[in-house]
Write a protein that holds these residues in place. Sequence first.
Motif, PDB file in Angstrom:
ATOM      1  N   ASP A  93      36.708 -25.225  19.508  1.00 47.42           N
ATOM      2  CA  ASP A  93      35.558 -26.118  19.642  1.00 47.42           C
ATOM      3  C   ASP A  93      36.046 -27.556  19.606  1.00 47.42           C
ATOM      4  O   ASP A  93      36.625 -27.999  18.614  1.00 47.42           O
ATOM      5  CB  ASP A  93      34.584 -25.854  18.488  1.00 47.42           C
ATOM      6  N   HIS A 189      29.352 -23.206  25.468  1.00 51.51           N
ATOM      7  CA  HIS A 189      28.368 -24.260  25.222  1.00 51.51           C
ATOM      8  C   HIS A 189      27.237 -24.229  26.253  1.00 51.51           C
ATOM      9  O   HIS A 189      26.213 -24.882  26.062  1.00 51.51           O
ATOM     10  CB  HIS A 189      29.037 -25.643  25.231  1.00 51.51           C
ATOM     11  N   ASP A 192      22.149 -21.904  25.809  1.00 50.40           N
ATOM     12  CA  ASP A 192      21.121 -22.777  25.235  1.00 50.40           C
ATOM     13  C   ASP A 192      20.338 -21.990  24.189  1.00 50.40           C
ATOM     14  O   ASP A 192      19.509 -21.142  24.521  1.00 50.40           O
ATOM     15  CB  ASP A 192      20.180 -23.281  26.340  1.00 50.40           C
ATOM     16  N   ASP A 194      18.023 -22.889  22.375  1.00 54.61           N
ATOM     17  CA  ASP A 194      16.597 -23.222  22.315  1.00 54.61           C
ATOM     18  C   ASP A 194      15.785 -22.430  23.330  1.00 54.61           C
ATOM     19  O   ASP A 194      14.550 -22.532  23.361  1.00 54.61           O
ATOM     20  CB  ASP A 194      16.396 -24.720  22.568  1.00 54.61           C
ATOM     21  N   LEU A 223      30.202 -27.239  19.748  1.00 50.22           N
ATOM     22  CA  LEU A 223      29.405 -26.086  19.316  1.00 50.22           C
ATOM     23  C   LEU A 223      28.798 -26.304  17.934  1.00 50.22           C
ATOM     24  O   LEU A 223      27.673 -25.866  17.680  1.00 50.22           O
ATOM     25  CB  LEU A 223      30.266 -24.821  19.329  1.00 50.22           C
ATOM     26  N   GLU A 225      27.842 -29.133  16.641  1.00 54.99           N
ATOM     27  CA  GLU A 225      26.708 -30.052  16.798  1.00 54.99           C
ATOM     28  C   GLU A 225      25.505 -29.365  17.446  1.00 54.99           C
ATOM     29  O   GLU A 225      24.362 -29.769  17.227  1.00 54.99           O
ATOM     30  CB  GLU A 225      27.123 -31.258  17.640  1.00 54.99           C
ATOM     31  N   ARG A 226      25.756 -28.337  18.218  1.00 52.92           N
ATOM     32  CA  ARG A 226      24.664 -27.605  18.882  1.00 52.92           C
ATOM     33  C   ARG A 226      24.079 -26.511  17.992  1.00 52.92           C
ATOM     34  O   ARG A 226      23.288 -25.701  18.448  1.00 52.92           O
ATOM     35  CB  ARG A 226      25.179 -26.974  20.177  1.00 52.92           C
ATOM     36  N   ARG A 227      24.484 -26.461  16.730  1.00 55.47           N
ATOM     37  CA  ARG A 227      24.031 -25.446  15.770  1.00 55.47           C
ATOM     38  C   ARG A 227      24.408 -24.033  16.210  1.00 55.47           C
ATOM     39  O   ARG A 227      23.737 -23.067  15.888  1.00 55.47           O
ATOM     40  CB  ARG A 227      22.508 -25.523  15.561  1.00 55.47           C
ATOM     41  N   PHE A 228      25.501 -23.932  16.957  1.00 54.60           N
ATOM     42  CA  PHE A 228      25.873 -22.625  17.469  1.00 54.60           C
ATOM     43  C   PHE A 228      26.275 -21.673  16.351  1.00 54.60           C
ATOM     44  O   PHE A 228      26.016 -20.476  16.419  1.00 54.60           O
ATOM     45  CB  PHE A 228      27.037 -22.772  18.466  1.00 54.60           C
ATOM     46  N   GLY A 232      21.294 -21.019  16.128  1.00 57.38           N
ATOM     47  CA  GLY A 232      20.073 -21.688  16.555  1.00 57.38           C
ATOM     48  C   GLY A 232      18.976 -21.684  15.514  1.00 57.38           C
ATOM     49  O   GLY A 232      17.873 -22.163  15.767  1.00 57.38           O
TER      50      GLY A 232
END
Length: 358
Positions: A93, A189, A192, A194, A223, A225-228, A232
């Motif tokens: 990542d 990444h 999505d 969401d 990843l 930062e995207r709450r992966f 989610g």
Amino acid sequence: MRQPNLFSLSRKEGWRRFVDAPPRRRPEPLTRARIAALSAEAAEDYNDSRDDWHANFGVVQTPQLAAVHAELEQIVASNRQDGDRIRSAAVIDALPGLGKTTTANLYGRDFDRKQMRRLGPVTEAGHERIPVFRVGLTSNTTLRTLNRMICEFYGHPATNRANAATLASHALDCVLSCETQLGIIDDVHFIDLDRRDGLAVSNHLKWLANELPVTFVYVGVGLAERRFFADGLTGKNVVLAQTARRWTRLEVASFRLDTDQGRRHWRSLIKATERQLVLADHQPGMLVDLAAYLFERTTGHIGSYFTLLMRGCYRAIRTGTEALTRDLLDGIRLDEASEQARKQLTAALAHGHLTVKM
């Protein structure tokens, strides 16, 4: 003239070409006089071979690459559980342009070569041995497309009309029959979290890890930062996330000039790449003398650094400069992120806040 080496790592045939390709032969360095003595056709062929070499001259063993490979080796070597147990996964990542995909592919290549050397190209059951599969996700990846991509890597014939569940079964059959032990999934990444489809694909990755007896190496941008790793989920539901417990996050850092070690690593990178240049007038140390300038142009991102060198070598050959000089490199535009960050770095270097000197 060498033909373009066109292949895709998302197909087993392309992956085998990548794994089995011999080292490229470095073109013979010629003086200006010898280049001038070549016929027009011979000069064109020589310059073409130099273009190919500068674009593909090999891998520089950076500290970042070595560190990630050591971690991957540890993770894969310890994943010897029987089929009824869950294997941990690794995820590389980092920001764009730091060599994540290259790092994963090179580790996969080394692993593949070792397995083929030890076990041979055919399994005991007579199937083709495929130690590694590799796929790259897209922005609209669904359950079906993910399963189909894995099947297409192996060349499974029933990929067009089958539904997601059937394709998942085919993927499992391919992995078991070919005794695959490592799976590389790039660009995660693009999932999505969401969106409903994104959550379904994320959950399916866990199913694959449960059912396929392989170690997965995932590659993605930002990843965390995207709450992966939280799947989610938010609030109290974060504790229910499985990804953070199953994935080991490996970061790839950019080069830095704010420590002695960082400056030493940056200069070592430049020295290593400078030795690979095939330019008539380029002398050892000319590129090292531009260490601060090169950092200013690329912000320590290895992808931008190699892009600058490749384009610079092309221009040096075509203009007859035959060396990488600051004037020549100044005429080359890089990616927008590097160009935007350059102004700040220029000021920091000019005021002594950053330096390449030891």
